[in-house]
Design an enzyme around this catalytic site. Structure first.
Site, PDB file in Angstrom:
ATOM      1  N   HIS A 246      -9.093  -5.031  16.419  1.00 29.72           N
ATOM      2  CA  HIS A 246      -8.950  -3.620  16.052  1.00 29.72           C
ATOM      3  C   HIS A 246     -10.249  -3.212  15.350  1.00 29.72           C
ATOM      4  CE1 HIS A 246      -7.735   0.171  14.464  1.00 29.72           C
ATOM      5  NE2 HIS A 246      -8.000  -0.236  13.243  1.00 29.72           N
TER       6      HIS A 246
ATOM      7  N   ARG B 205     -13.041   0.550   2.165  1.00 31.33           N
ATOM      8  CA  ARG B 205     -14.493   0.347   2.146  1.00 31.33           C
ATOM      9  C   ARG B 205     -15.123   1.416   1.258  1.00 31.33           C
ATOM     10  NH1 ARG B 205     -17.480  -1.398   7.506  1.00 31.33           N
ATOM     11  NH2 ARG B 205     -19.513  -1.895   6.705  1.00 31.33           N
TER      12      ARG B 205
ATOM     13  N   ASP C  82      -4.532   2.144  18.791  1.00 26.28           N
ATOM     14  CA  ASP C  82      -5.570   2.207  19.823  1.00 26.28           C
ATOM     15  C   ASP C  82      -4.924   2.421  21.196  1.00 26.28           C
ATOM     16  OD1 ASP C  82      -7.721   1.401  17.897  1.00 26.28           O
ATOM     17  OD2 ASP C  82      -6.449  -0.363  17.783  1.00 26.28           O
TER      18      ASP C  82
ATOM     19  N   ILE D  98      -1.110   6.236   4.609  1.00 25.86           N
ATOM     20  CA  ILE D  98      -0.333   5.819   5.798  1.00 25.86           C
ATOM     21  C   ILE D  98       1.132   5.635   5.398  1.00 25.86           C
ATOM     22  CG2 ILE D  98       0.055   3.968   7.491  1.00 25.86           C
ATOM     23  CD1 ILE D  98      -2.971   3.548   7.568  1.00 25.86           C
TER      24      ILE D  98
ATOM     25  N   GLY E 258       0.849  -1.195   0.000  1.00 32.74           N
ATOM     26  CA  GLY E 258       0.000   0.000   0.000  1.00 32.74           C
ATOM     27  C   GLY E 258       0.878   1.236   0.000  1.00 32.74           C
ATOM     28  N   ALA E 259       2.033   1.093  -0.670  1.00 33.66           N
ATOM     29  CA  ALA E 259       3.102   2.086  -0.556  1.00 33.66           C
ATOM     30  C   ALA E 259       2.757   3.426  -1.201  1.00 33.66           C
ATOM     31  CB  ALA E 259       4.393   1.524  -1.134  1.00 33.66           C
TER      32      ALA E 259
HETATM   33  P1  NAX Z   1      -5.096   4.314   1.229  1.00 32.14           P
HETATM   34  O1  NAX Z   1      -6.347   3.964   0.485  1.00 32.14           O
HETATM   35  O2  NAX Z   1      -4.594   5.715   1.242  1.00 32.14           O
HETATM   36  O3  NAX Z   1      -3.901   3.389   0.709  1.00 32.14           O
HETATM   37  C1  NAX Z   1      -4.035   2.022   0.536  1.00 32.14           C
HETATM   38  C2  NAX Z   1      -3.103   1.629  -0.574  1.00 32.14           C
HETATM   39  O4  NAX Z   1      -3.139   0.206  -0.665  1.00 32.14           O
HETATM   40  C3  NAX Z   1      -3.508   2.172  -1.940  1.00 32.14           C
HETATM   41  O5  NAX Z   1      -2.396   2.810  -2.569  1.00 32.14           O
HETATM   42  C4  NAX Z   1      -3.937   0.922  -2.691  1.00 32.14           C
HETATM   43  O6  NAX Z   1      -3.712   1.006  -4.093  1.00 32.14           O
HETATM   44  C5  NAX Z   1      -3.065  -0.121  -2.028  1.00 32.14           C
HETATM   45  N1  NAX Z   1      -3.501  -1.493  -2.250  1.00 32.14           N
HETATM   46  C6  NAX Z   1      -4.752  -1.980  -2.423  1.00 32.14           C
HETATM   47  N2  NAX Z   1      -4.706  -3.297  -2.685  1.00 32.14           N
HETATM   48  C7  NAX Z   1      -3.408  -3.667  -2.647  1.00 32.14           C
HETATM   49  C8  NAX Z   1      -2.730  -4.890  -2.840  1.00 32.14           C
HETATM   50  N3  NAX Z   1      -3.390  -6.006  -3.139  1.00 32.14           N
HETATM   51  N4  NAX Z   1      -1.376  -4.905  -2.741  1.00 32.14           N
HETATM   52  C9  NAX Z   1      -0.702  -3.773  -2.466  1.00 32.14           C
HETATM   53  N5  NAX Z   1      -1.287  -2.569  -2.285  1.00 32.14           N
HETATM   54  C10 NAX Z   1      -2.625  -2.524  -2.370  1.00 32.14           C
HETATM   55  O7  NAX Z   1      -5.337   3.756   2.712  1.00 32.14           O
HETATM   56  P2  NAX Z   1      -4.557   4.107   4.050  1.00 32.14           P
HETATM   57  O8  NAX Z   1      -5.193   5.281   4.683  1.00 32.14           O
HETATM   58  O9  NAX Z   1      -3.105   4.134   3.789  1.00 32.14           O
HETATM   59  O10 NAX Z   1      -4.978   2.846   4.946  1.00 32.14           O
HETATM   60  C11 NAX Z   1      -4.501   1.546   4.662  1.00 32.14           C
HETATM   61  C12 NAX Z   1      -5.204   0.516   5.519  1.00 32.14           C
HETATM   62  O11 NAX Z   1      -4.963   0.745   6.899  1.00 32.14           O
HETATM   63  C13 NAX Z   1      -6.732   0.502   5.377  1.00 32.14           C
HETATM   64  O12 NAX Z   1      -7.159  -0.843   5.279  1.00 32.14           O
HETATM   65  C14 NAX Z   1      -7.205   1.081   6.696  1.00 32.14           C
HETATM   66  O13 NAX Z   1      -8.504   0.633   7.034  1.00 32.14           O
HETATM   67  C15 NAX Z   1      -6.165   0.548   7.634  1.00 32.14           C
HETATM   68  N6  NAX Z   1      -6.022   1.196   8.942  1.00 32.14           N
HETATM   69  C16 NAX Z   1      -5.715   0.400   9.998  1.00 32.14           C
HETATM   70  C17 NAX Z   1      -5.469   0.913  11.253  1.00 32.14           C
HETATM   71  C18 NAX Z   1      -5.090   0.030  12.406  1.00 32.14           C
HETATM   72  O14 NAX Z   1      -4.952   0.564  13.516  1.00 32.14           O
HETATM   73  N7  NAX Z   1      -4.909  -1.293  12.259  1.00 32.14           N
HETATM   74  C19 NAX Z   1      -5.602   2.364  11.518  1.00 32.14           C
HETATM   75  C20 NAX Z   1      -5.522   3.197  10.306  1.00 32.14           C
HETATM   76  C21 NAX Z   1      -6.156   2.637   9.068  1.00 32.14           C
HETATM   77  O15 NAX Z   1      -7.517   2.957   9.075  1.00 32.14           O
END
Ligand code: NAX
Length: 327
Positions: free
Chosen positions: A187, A92, A159, A16, A11-12
């Site tokens: 989470h 989502r 959290d 995040i 998700g680079a």
């Molecule tokens: P973004 O939508 O900004 O970035 C996600 C990135 O992942 C995108 O560039 C997308 O193209 C890429 N991606 C999608 N499918 C992929 C795959 N198969 N292989 C590689 N890359 C892929 O999301 P962001 O705000 O960075 O959040 C990323 C994830 O963190 C989300 O699932 C979010 O729900 C989760 N979170 C988890 C948290 C935790 O505490 N565990 C807190 C923060 C965040 O909400």
């Protein structure tokens, strides 16, 4: 200066990762004397954006960063990695049911589990950030049988950091004085933020803060903090999520000081009566890159009822995820 290690961030091209890559490349996770090769995985439509991230990493002129490899191929991304930040996941979308999201993400984490199994170092430390993080970590581990399941973890550190911040603000004390707050479970909004073993300036938090707050507003504020950030920022937590991911792996890599514990989603071994083989957030202590669940903490009936709720959700998620994998 030691030989470079390979670290992957998935998700680079996302938000995040944009904060996280800076922290990692600046030496704040693996140490200021540890050279790094960063592999950056995203999906093919994001390769253009990822190229921009790579340019910026070069332009930061980080002394520890020896190479940056952007790719859409998991086999390249996971090759010989010692640590994996699995941030990328399907977001989502409007009208999407929780089940649809789980199903889409389970498929992603199955592929990444297989790629880790085939290409990563066998002692790779894996942190799953992408949601549903706990169940994604479980699936990833399931499809990487050659890597110990203890090496797969899910992030609840954000959290925990949120919980500490709430208590520090309420007491008007420095956050570094607030210790040993625990996040139990998933989470998600069913997690149980628990201050019963917490201390502030060496005193029990329960002696300093009213029980009525600790059992109600404290719990719901932490549970719903992610939604509150989205409501205000119109985007989900990114800077704080990146900081928490860095905290999680840094503590795993370097260990925790004696008497301090941190929360991590880890594969349950049955501790505290939690069913085995779900990824559940427990308090852990870390030594020599091995985490251990802190034992012997007291859980009153209120805490127990909260743990039951989050356990039930995780068992349901596991069942749905396994149905997708086997379907
Ligand atoms: P973004 O939508 O900004 O970035 C996600 C990135 O992942 C995108 O560039 C997308 O193209 C890429 N991606 C999608 N499918 C992929 C795959 N198969 N292989 C590689 N890359 C892929 O999301 P962001 O705000 O960075 O959040 C990323 C994830 O963190 C989300 O699932 C979010 O729900 C989760 N979170 C988890 C948290 C935790 O505490 N565990 C807190 C923060 C965040 O909400």
């Amino acid at each position: 200066m030691s030989e470079p290690i390979r670290v992957v961030v998935t998700g680079a091209a996302g938000q995040i990762a944009y904060s996280l890559l800076y922290i990692i490349a600046n030496g704040e996770v693996f140490g200021k004397d540890q050279k790094l090769v960063l592999t950056l995985l995203d999906i093919p439509p994001m390769m253009g954006v990822l190229e921009g991230v790579v340019m910026e990493l070069h332009d930061c002129a980080f002394p520890l960063l020896t190479e940056v490899i952007p790719t859409a191929d998991p086999a390249v991304a996971f090759k010989d990695v010692s640590a994996a930040f699995l941030v990328g996941a399907m977001p989502r979308r409007e009208g999407m049911e929780r089940k649809d999201l789980l199903s889409a993400n389970v498929k992603i984490f199955k592929v990444q589990g297989e790629a880790l199994n085939n290409h990563a170092k066998k002692d790779v430390k894996v942190l799953v950030v992408g949601n549903p993080a706990n169940t994604n970590a479980l699936i990833c581990s399931h499809f990487a049988p050659s890597i110990p399941k203890e090496n797969f973890t899910a992030m609840t550190r954000l959290d925990q950091n949120r919980a500490r911040a709430q208590i520090a603000q309420r007491l008007g004390t420095d956050i570094s004085n607030v210790k040993n707050l625990i996040i139990w479970g998933n989470h998600s909004a069913t997690q149980y933020p628990d201050a019963a073993n917490g201390t502030a300036n060496g005193k029990p938090v329960t002696d300093l803060v009213e029980a009525s707050y600790l059992q109600s507003d404290f719990v719901t504020t932490v549970q719903k903090r992610g939604a509150a950030v989205i409501a205000a920022r119109k985007m989900s937590s990114a800077m704080s999520a990146a900081k928490a991911a860095a905290d999680h792996i840094r503590d795993w890599w370097h260990g925790t000081e004696s008497g301090r514990f941190v929360s991590m989603g880890v594969v349950s071994d049955g501790s505290y009566g939690i069913p085995k083989d779900i990824v559940f957030s427990f308090p852990v202590e870390i030594k020599n890159k091995q985490w251990k669940i802190v034992q012997g903490l007291k859980l009153d009936s209120f805490a127990r009822s909260k743990l039951d709720i989050t356990t039930k959700e995780l068992l349901e998620e596991k069942e749905e995820a396994m149905a997708v994998c086997n379907g």
